[in-house]
Write a protein that holds these residues in place. Structure first.
Motif, PDB file in Angstrom:
ATOM      1  N   ILE A 269      18.670  94.391 170.218  1.00 29.68           N
ATOM      2  CA  ILE A 269      19.609  95.470 170.522  1.00 29.68           C
ATOM      3  C   ILE A 269      20.875  95.269 169.690  1.00 29.68           C
ATOM      4  O   ILE A 269      21.436  94.164 169.671  1.00 29.68           O
ATOM      5  N   LYS A 270      21.311  96.321 169.031  1.00 30.23           N
ATOM      6  CA  LYS A 270      22.575  96.326 168.297  1.00 30.23           C
ATOM      7  C   LYS A 270      23.426  97.484 168.800  1.00 30.23           C
ATOM      8  O   LYS A 270      22.947  98.615 168.897  1.00 30.23           O
TER       9      LYS A 270
ATOM     10  N   LEU B   7      32.835  94.893 174.985  1.00 34.22           N
ATOM     11  CA  LEU B   7      32.051  95.997 175.522  1.00 34.22           C
ATOM     12  C   LEU B   7      30.719  96.145 174.789  1.00 34.22           C
ATOM     13  O   LEU B   7      29.715  96.538 175.403  1.00 34.22           O
ATOM     14  N   SER B   8      30.687  95.838 173.508  1.00 37.66           N
ATOM     15  CA  SER B   8      29.430  95.947 172.765  1.00 37.66           C
ATOM     16  C   SER B   8      28.379  94.963 173.294  1.00 37.66           C
ATOM     17  O   SER B   8      27.192  95.304 173.389  1.00 37.66           O
ATOM     18  N   LEU B   9      28.805  93.763 173.657  1.00 33.27           N
ATOM     19  CA  LEU B   9      27.871  92.790 174.220  1.00 33.27           C
ATOM     20  C   LEU B   9      27.380  93.210 175.599  1.00 33.27           C
ATOM     21  O   LEU B   9      26.196  93.051 175.927  1.00 33.27           O
ATOM     22  N   GLU B  10      28.289  93.747 176.420  1.00 35.97           N
ATOM     23  CA  GLU B  10      27.885  94.196 177.752  1.00 35.97           C
ATOM     24  C   GLU B  10      26.897  95.355 177.671  1.00 35.97           C
ATOM     25  O   GLU B  10      25.907  95.398 178.419  1.00 35.97           O
ATOM     26  N   LEU B  11      27.161  96.295 176.762  1.00 33.55           N
ATOM     27  CA  LEU B  11      26.244  97.430 176.612  1.00 33.55           C
ATOM     28  C   LEU B  11      24.883  96.973 176.090  1.00 33.55           C
ATOM     29  O   LEU B  11      23.846  97.493 176.517  1.00 33.55           O
ATOM     30  N   ALA B  12      24.880  96.013 175.182  1.00 36.81           N
ATOM     31  CA  ALA B  12      23.604  95.509 174.670  1.00 36.81           C
ATOM     32  C   ALA B  12      22.781  94.866 175.779  1.00 36.81           C
ATOM     33  O   ALA B  12      21.553  95.051 175.839  1.00 36.81           O
TER      34      ALA B  12
ATOM     35  N   PHE C   5      15.284  97.805 168.495  1.00 36.91           N
ATOM     36  CA  PHE C   5      14.111  97.459 167.696  1.00 36.91           C
ATOM     37  C   PHE C   5      13.085  96.830 168.606  1.00 36.91           C
ATOM     38  O   PHE C   5      13.383  95.854 169.307  1.00 36.91           O
ATOM     39  N   ALA C   6      11.873  97.395 168.620  1.00 33.88           N
ATOM     40  CA  ALA C   6      10.774  96.905 169.447  1.00 33.88           C
ATOM     41  C   ALA C   6       9.724  96.290 168.539  1.00 33.88           C
ATOM     42  O   ALA C   6       9.104  96.988 167.730  1.00 33.88           O
ATOM     43  N   LEU C   7       9.500  94.969 168.681  1.00 36.10           N
ATOM     44  CA  LEU C   7       8.568  94.238 167.832  1.00 36.10           C
ATOM     45  C   LEU C   7       7.436  93.694 168.698  1.00 36.10           C
ATOM     46  O   LEU C   7       7.685  92.927 169.638  1.00 36.10           O
TER      47      LEU C   7
ATOM     48  N   TRP D 185      11.404 101.668 166.537  1.00 36.26           N
ATOM     49  CA  TRP D 185      12.834 101.529 166.755  1.00 36.26           C
ATOM     50  C   TRP D 185      13.398 102.845 167.270  1.00 36.26           C
ATOM     51  O   TRP D 185      12.792 103.916 167.139  1.00 36.26           O
ATOM     52  N   VAL D 186      14.586 102.745 167.870  1.00 31.28           N
ATOM     53  CA  VAL D 186      15.256 103.904 168.476  1.00 31.28           C
ATOM     54  C   VAL D 186      16.734 103.817 168.155  1.00 31.28           C
ATOM     55  O   VAL D 186      17.315 102.722 168.165  1.00 31.28           O
ATOM     56  N   ALA D 187      17.345 104.942 167.860  1.00 32.46           N
ATOM     57  CA  ALA D 187      18.790 105.033 167.639  1.00 32.46           C
ATOM     58  C   ALA D 187      19.371 106.076 168.576  1.00 32.46           C
ATOM     59  O   ALA D 187      18.838 107.191 168.690  1.00 32.46           O
TER      60      ALA D 187
END
Length: 201
Positions: A152-153, A128-133, A196-198, A179-181
């Motif tokens: 994305i993490k 699920l973590s990969l799908e959400l990312a 994280f936006a680079l 970055w955003v959390a």
């Protein structure tokens, strides 16, 4: 004693005039035509064409219409110009700066919609973590932030009465990188999404 003049030549003696004859030159021989290569002319040209076939491109630069409507037309514009190669624009700043508040609201909405009825299960969360990312990445790209790369993490943390600290370290440009959390919390776990936006110059 023999005296030398200023020119470095010994003075002539009486009865013997100085020698003025030019040195003998070797006989002239016709010059051979130099071959440009060990290959024949046609073969050499063919080899050059084969080597340069993949290295010649039509390079062009297109300035996209970046404004508030890019969220609707971003995918169409990218698919239309996917095969074109662009020249360097020498732009050192983005046309549209990363908007952390808008992205945070969108990521928070994605977590809430996808995790509202999900119970803690470590086997399920690994997929699920990969799908959400992937979903968060697609949603962030739709904002149309030009020349930004995103990382994305998504972390799932079980609540067992423990404390936890999460740290990240990057080579950072404070002017344009951001970055955003976003967090979604239930009785058994906490889901944390980091974006994280680079900016790539």
């Amino acid at each position: 004693m023999e005296k030398r003049g200023r020119g470095g030549h010994p003075p002539s003696t009486a009865g013997h005039p100085p020698s003025t004859a030019a040195p003998p030159q070797p006989p002239m021989t016709p010059r051979k035509e130099r071959r440009p290569s060990m290959f024949e002319k046609e073969a050499y040209a063919q080899i050059l064409r084969e080597r340069l076939r993949e290295s010649i491109h039509d390079v062009q630069y297109v300035e996209p219409p970046f404004d508030d409507s890019i969220a609707d037309t971003g995918k169409e514009w990218k698919s239309a110009l996917a095969k074109l190669k662009f020249a360097n624009s020498y732009r050192m700043e983005p046309l549209k700066k990363f908007q952390a508040h808008s992205v945070e609201t969108k990521v928070q909405q994605i977590l809430k919609e996808n995790l509202k009825d999900v119970k803690y299960d470590d086997k399920v969360f690994s997929h699920l973590s990969l799908e959400l990312a992937d979903r968060i990445l697609l949603a962030v790209k739709e904002f149309g932030f030009h020349r930004y790369k995103f990382i994305i993490k998504v972390l799932f943390i079980q609540k067992t009465g423990q404390a936890i600290n999460i740290a990240s370290r990057w080579i950072w440009d404070v002017a344009w990188d951001s970055w955003v959390a976003a967090k979604h919390e239930t009785e058994t776990y906490v889901a944390l999404a980091l974006v994280f936006a680079l900016y790539c110059e």
